[in-house]
Design a protein around this motif. Structure first.
Motif, PDB file in Angstrom:
ATOM      1  N   TYR A  35       0.838  -1.184   0.000  1.00 41.24           N
ATOM      2  CA  TYR A  35       0.000   0.000   0.000  1.00 41.24           C
ATOM      3  C   TYR A  35       0.882   1.247   0.000  1.00 41.24           C
ATOM      4  O   TYR A  35       1.988   1.243   0.542  1.00 41.24           O
ATOM      5  CB  TYR A  35      -0.899   0.041   1.241  1.00 41.24           C
ATOM      6  N   LEU A  43      -4.810   5.025   2.502  1.00 41.62           N
ATOM      7  CA  LEU A  43      -3.911   4.009   1.981  1.00 41.62           C
ATOM      8  C   LEU A  43      -4.421   3.509   0.634  1.00 41.62           C
ATOM      9  O   LEU A  43      -5.561   3.078   0.517  1.00 41.62           O
ATOM     10  CB  LEU A  43      -3.811   2.840   2.962  1.00 41.62           C
ATOM     11  N   PHE A  45      -4.175   0.855  -2.368  1.00 38.53           N
ATOM     12  CA  PHE A  45      -3.736  -0.507  -2.651  1.00 38.53           C
ATOM     13  C   PHE A  45      -2.909  -0.548  -3.931  1.00 38.53           C
ATOM     14  O   PHE A  45      -3.326  -0.014  -4.963  1.00 38.53           O
ATOM     15  CB  PHE A  45      -4.961  -1.414  -2.764  1.00 38.53           C
ATOM     16  N   ALA A  56      -3.702  -9.829  -7.152  1.00 38.54           N
ATOM     17  CA  ALA A  56      -4.559  -8.682  -7.464  1.00 38.54           C
ATOM     18  C   ALA A  56      -3.688  -7.454  -7.659  1.00 38.54           C
ATOM     19  O   ALA A  56      -2.613  -7.329  -7.084  1.00 38.54           O
ATOM     20  CB  ALA A  56      -5.565  -8.433  -6.341  1.00 38.54           C
ATOM     21  N   LEU A  98      -8.459 -12.170   1.197  1.00 37.20           N
ATOM     22  CA  LEU A  98      -9.674 -11.650   1.780  1.00 37.20           C
ATOM     23  C   LEU A  98     -10.818 -12.552   1.362  1.00 37.20           C
ATOM     24  O   LEU A  98     -10.673 -13.318   0.423  1.00 37.20           O
ATOM     25  CB  LEU A  98      -9.896 -10.218   1.317  1.00 37.20           C
TER      26      LEU A  98
ATOM     27  N   TYR B  32     -17.288  -6.883   3.174  1.00 36.11           N
ATOM     28  CA  TYR B  32     -16.486  -7.135   4.382  1.00 36.11           C
ATOM     29  C   TYR B  32     -15.877  -5.803   4.776  1.00 36.11           C
ATOM     30  O   TYR B  32     -15.285  -5.113   3.935  1.00 36.11           O
ATOM     31  CB  TYR B  32     -15.402  -8.169   4.061  1.00 36.11           C
ATOM     32  N   SER B  93     -13.842  -4.391   1.542  1.00 38.44           N
ATOM     33  CA  SER B  93     -13.419  -5.203   0.403  1.00 38.44           C
ATOM     34  C   SER B  93     -14.620  -5.879  -0.227  1.00 38.44           C
ATOM     35  O   SER B  93     -15.646  -6.100   0.422  1.00 38.44           O
ATOM     36  CB  SER B  93     -12.392  -6.260   0.819  1.00 38.44           C
ATOM     37  N   GLY B  96     -14.109 -11.914  -2.384  1.00 33.16           N
ATOM     38  CA  GLY B  96     -12.904 -12.378  -3.069  1.00 33.16           C
ATOM     39  C   GLY B  96     -11.748 -11.412  -2.942  1.00 33.16           C
ATOM     40  O   GLY B  96     -10.605 -11.760  -3.202  1.00 33.16           O
ATOM     41  N   GLY B  97     -12.033 -10.176  -2.535  1.00 34.65           N
ATOM     42  CA  GLY B  97     -10.975  -9.202  -2.290  1.00 34.65           C
ATOM     43  C   GLY B  97     -10.110  -8.918  -3.489  1.00 34.65           C
ATOM     44  O   GLY B  97      -8.921  -8.663  -3.361  1.00 34.65           O
ATOM     45  N   ALA B  98     -10.697  -8.909  -4.680  1.00 34.55           N
ATOM     46  CA  ALA B  98      -9.892  -8.768  -5.898  1.00 34.55           C
ATOM     47  C   ALA B  98      -9.159  -7.443  -5.973  1.00 34.55           C
ATOM     48  O   ALA B  98      -8.139  -7.341  -6.632  1.00 34.55           O
ATOM     49  CB  ALA B  98     -10.778  -8.934  -7.134  1.00 34.55           C
ATOM     50  N   ASP B  99      -9.649  -6.443  -5.304  1.00 33.59           N
ATOM     51  CA  ASP B  99      -8.999  -5.134  -5.356  1.00 33.59           C
ATOM     52  C   ASP B  99      -8.373  -4.768  -4.024  1.00 33.59           C
ATOM     53  O   ASP B  99      -8.149  -3.604  -3.746  1.00 33.59           O
ATOM     54  CB  ASP B  99     -10.022  -4.063  -5.750  1.00 33.59           C
ATOM     55  N   GLY B 100      -8.072  -5.743  -3.212  1.00 33.06           N
ATOM     56  CA  GLY B 100      -7.479  -5.455  -1.919  1.00 33.06           C
ATOM     57  C   GLY B 100      -8.480  -4.732  -1.036  1.00 33.06           C
ATOM     58  O   GLY B 100      -9.682  -4.720  -1.282  1.00 33.06           O
ATOM     59  N   LEU B 101      -7.986  -4.121   0.009  1.00 32.38           N
ATOM     60  CA  LEU B 101      -8.824  -3.326   0.895  1.00 32.38           C
ATOM     61  C   LEU B 101      -8.854  -1.891   0.392  1.00 32.38           C
ATOM     62  O   LEU B 101      -7.819  -1.336   0.026  1.00 32.38           O
ATOM     63  CB  LEU B 101      -8.259  -3.331   2.319  1.00 32.38           C
ATOM     64  N   PHE B 103      -9.480   1.856   1.596  1.00 29.87           N
ATOM     65  CA  PHE B 103      -9.466   2.589   2.864  1.00 29.87           C
ATOM     66  C   PHE B 103     -10.078   3.973   2.726  1.00 29.87           C
ATOM     67  O   PHE B 103      -9.968   4.622   1.678  1.00 29.87           O
ATOM     68  CB  PHE B 103      -8.021   2.764   3.351  1.00 29.87           C
ATOM     69  N   GLY B 104     -10.668   4.448   3.824  1.00 29.12           N
ATOM     70  CA  GLY B 104     -11.021   5.849   3.939  1.00 29.12           C
ATOM     71  C   GLY B 104      -9.771   6.643   4.318  1.00 29.12           C
ATOM     72  O   GLY B 104      -8.700   6.067   4.523  1.00 29.12           O
TER      73      GLY B 104
END
Lengths: 114, 113
Positions: A35, A43, A45, A56, A98, B32, B93, B96-101, B103-104
């Motif tokens: 990140y 942050l 990604f 990803a 995830l 999630y 997310s 499957g979390g394909a784009d990672g997390l 964040f704000g």
């Protein structure tokens, strides 16, 4: 202590140069994430690896690349550096991907490009 | 376009009272949600998470509420303690979390003695 180790803590370099940031994940974690946190930004990604394979991709520039090695440590390579690349770069790891595995973050590498 | 928004850059709360941190999201594919806490010179630390099939998750002094219809979640800290002073990030997310997390930008919580 999250168990995720990032080196170096600080890095100062000039525009046009290339640097490598290193990350060792927590013991047992197979996924590594990178990140970027710029000033006043959340942050962002960049990229994820799972057990050595790219899983990803986020907003990672073409000048940036990463890899995960057989021992699961990861490196983020930043080349042709620009002033705007100055930021905090965080590595995170998780057991799997995830959505049910929270990410555990290292303390970051602060990159300053002058 | 910010998909996860924390509209309060900072929040000041008296010690012992309840702290409520808010987060809104726009992506209906998020399923999630997590809250992270960050001290200066350290990486974010995972606090608590919630799946979209729940509307509440509690862990000690921390409770996360999810309102899917409003695309809103909140973190309640009761009672607030001085050590809770930190920046809190909301993250989300997709399956499957394909784009990672995602964040704000964070809310800086200040606990006043």
């Amino acid at each position: 202590d999250s168990g995720v180790t990032q080196t170096p803590k600080h890095l100062i370099t000039a525009t046009g140069q290339r640097v490598t940031l290193r990350c060792s994940p927590r013991s047992g974690d197979l996924s590594v994430y990178w990140y970027q946190q710029s000033l006043d930004q959340g942050l962002q990604f960049l990229i994820q690896y799972y057990n050595g394979e790219e899983r990803a991709k986020g907003n990672i520039l073409e000048r940036f690349s990463a890899q995960q090695f057989p021992d699961l440590h990861s490196e983020l390579n930043l080349s042709s550096l620009e002033l705007g690349d100055s930021a905090l770069y965080f590595c995170a790891s998780s057991v799997g991907g995830l959505p049910n595995s929270p990410l555990h973050f290292g303390n970051g590498t602060r990159l300053t490009v002058t | 376009d910010q998909q996860v928004k924390q509209n309060s850059p900072s929040l000041s709360v008296q010690e012992g009272r309840i702290s409520i941190l808010n987060c809104d999201y726009t992506n209906s594919m998020f399923d999630y949600f997590l809250w992270y806490k960050k001290y200066p010179a350290e990486g974010p630390t995972f606090l608590i998470s919630i799946s979209s099939i729940k509307d509440k998750n509690e862990d000690g002094r921390f409770t996360v509420f999810l309102n899917k219809s409003a695309k809103h979640l909140s973190l309640h800290i009761v009672p607030s303690q001085p050590g809770d002073s930190a920046v809190y990030f909301c993250a989300a997310s997709e399956a499957g979390g394909a784009d990672g997390l995602t964040f704000g930008k964070g809310t800086h919580l200040i606990i006043q003695p």
